[in-house]
Design an enzyme around this catalytic site. Structure first.
Site, short mmCIF file in Angstrom:
data_model
loop_
_atom_site.label_atom_id
_atom_site.label_comp_id
_atom_site.label_asym_id
_atom_site.label_seq_id
_atom_site.Cartn_x
_atom_site.Cartn_y
_atom_site.Cartn_z
N LYS A 76 20.36 155.13 4.87
CA LYS A 76 19.69 155.61 6.07
C LYS A 76 20.43 156.85 6.59
O LYS A 76 21.66 156.88 6.60
CB LYS A 76 19.66 154.52 7.14
N SER A 151 13.33 151.58 13.37
CA SER A 151 13.57 152.97 13.03
C SER A 151 13.91 153.21 11.56
O SER A 151 13.92 154.34 11.10
CB SER A 151 14.71 153.51 13.90
N SER A 175 15.30 147.24 14.17
CA SER A 175 15.03 148.39 13.30
C SER A 175 15.26 148.17 11.81
O SER A 175 14.95 149.04 11.01
CB SER A 175 15.85 149.60 13.76
#
Length: 490
Positions: A76, A151, A175
């Site tokens: 990420k 997210s 998330s």
């Protein structure tokens, strides 16, 4: 190759059936083919990835390989990785090249894993749909017109589309788990403090936690063995004896007590999602689990509490982006104050600005007691609810998200509706507990499209091994975690 588990890939690498360079190149080819549409990655650097793959092949040849050596993992874009652009999905950090590795990246590097690229995300991890990224929205591989969740939507889409073997995510209010649910994969938020936050760009420091995203519970257990451990550079890191998260895998679930919170099955839960979760609970009954009803009475307060505390912490954390030391700086300004204002106005997106404003407001002198202090008090009550529930059960089961993936743009102009996507996940972060989502089936959207549904498994502090086994045993008698989206060539 792309449908094998991490353990299978490790065995293939060890037996020289494939090389890490070949495996990495296969994923890079798929990224080149599919990423222009899905937009799961912000940054890919084939030269750096293939160099790591060559080094991994050498380690394997020398007999120095671990379980993840040579396996391509997507990271990420919230983790600093030396020499890699690290943007956090924001214009503010569009051209920031990290000068050091985050603790999580160090651990994967030490294990010999290959960094396949940096995945797309909601800007500064603020969002539930991956529509707030400066680098464009991410498409859900199951239906390109829908969101992947957020997210960590880029990581979820990359795993679902087989653009990596597994990925990392972060979870502040859901998330990891919510995009895992919407994209039909497995995701785990560990107990707060188990995984290093050093070099992980901060959103809300008392809530953020890194975790794995993969196809199965077994894959996540292997990743947890690498990701967790004490880091003295992170003041929130916990000093605990190192665990083997695979140690419980395969154990019988006979006699395990599973709690169902009545609040998780109330108004607001999509009927199709509820049906899938009930079927999963029935499967656990067949596996020998004892099902008990529990109550989490303050669950519905988790959203307002979170949207006081998280923005408050974000407004403080994001004050460092002023255009002076690093990050975006406005090209034209009259004086220092004007530079601050213009740099931040240009560098931050609308959702980030909204949360900074909320946070600044609740921390202001006239409202601190009424909002921030009150929210902290209710946070304690939410943690106490879980403590009481775990006196009656070993694990808690329920839906991960109230619905399947929604259409891109559907909730973009309705922040409250977007925030409610995390109604079942936020309380876990507020309490600091571990939470996991695993695929449990499919439910029809309003237009009839069948979409993935995630089952959430919540454990007590440091009970990840038991949770992973509960997921693993379920995945031995179901095949939801092996399903692939149409149009994703294998």
């Amino acid at each position: 190759m792309i449908n094998h588990s991490l353990k299978q890939l490790a065995d293939m690498l060890a037996s020289k059936e494939i090389s890490s360079v070949e495996l990495t190149q296969e994923y890079l080819n798929r990224i080149a083919q599919l990423n222009p549409e899905i937009n799961a990655y912000i940054t890919v650097n084939p030269e750096l990835s293939l160099a790591q793959a060559q080094a991994a092949d050498q380690r394997i040849a020398n007999g120095d390989a671990g379980p993840l050596t040579g396996i391509p993992i997507a990271q990420k874009d919230i983790f600093c990785a030396k020499g890699w652009r690290t943007t956090c999905g924001s214009r503010m950090l569009e051209n920031f090249i990290a000068p050091y590795d985050a603790g999580i990246i160090e651990r994967f590097n030490a294990a010999g894993a290959v960094n396949l690229g940096k995945t797309n995300m909601d800007e500064f991890a603020m969002g539930s749909s991956n529509e707030t990224s400066y680098f464009g929205k991410v498409q859900n591989p199951w239906d390109r017109s829908r969101v992947p969740g957020g997210s960590s939507g880029g990581s979820a889409a990359a795993v679902a589309a087989r653009l990596c073997a597994a990925a990392t995510g972060t979870d502040t209010g859901g998330s990891i788990r919510q995009p895992a649910s919407l994209c039909g994969l497995s995701g785990l938020k560990p107990t707060y403090g188990l995984a290093s936050r050093y070099g992980m760009i901060a959103f809300a420091s008392s809530l953020d936690q890194a975790g794995p995203m993969a196809h199965s519970a077994e894959d996540m257990a292997l990743m947890m063995n690498v990701m967790t451990g004490f880091d003295e550079r992170d003041s929130t890191s916990l000093q605990r004896e190192k665990e083997d998260y695979t140690r419980e895998l395969g154990k019988s679930l006979a006699g395990i007590r599973i709690g169902l919170p009545k609040e998780y099955f109330a108004e607001g839960l999509d009927a199709g999602v509820a049906k899938v979760i009930e079927a999963a609970v029935d499967e656990y009954r067949k596996l020998g689990a004892e099902i008990v009803e529990v109550t989490l009475p303050n669950t519905m307060l988790s959203i307002p509490v979170y949207y006081v505390l998280a923005p408050a912490e974000a407004s403080s954390n994001l004050s460092r982006y002023d255009g002076v030391r690093f990050g975006h700086r406005a090209a034209e300004y009259d004086d220092l104050m004007d530079m601050y204002c213009k740099s931040r106005a240009e560098g931050f997106g609308e959702e980030v600005k909204r949360r900074i404003l909320i946070g600044t407001y609740v921390l202001s002198a006239g409202y601190y007691d009424a909002y921030y202090l009150k929210a902290q008090q209710i946070r304690r009550l939410i943690a106490e609810d879980f403590a009481k529930a775990f006196e009656q059960c070993d694990l808690i089961l329920g839906p991960t998200a109230p619905s399947t993936a929604f259409k891109s743009g559907e909730k973009a102009d309705d922040p409250v509706s977007m925030y409610l996507q995390d109604i079942y996940t936020i309380a876990v972060n507020l309490a600091g507990l571990p939470g996991m989502s695993i695929p449990a089936g499919f439910a029809p959207a309003a237009d009839g499209v069948e979409l993935p549904v995630g089952l959430q498994i919540i454990g007590n502090y440091f009970d990840e091994a038991r949770m992973l086994n509960a997921g693993h045993v379920y995945q031995q008698v179901t095949d939801w975690h092996t399903r692939m989206p149409e149009g994703i060539a294998s």
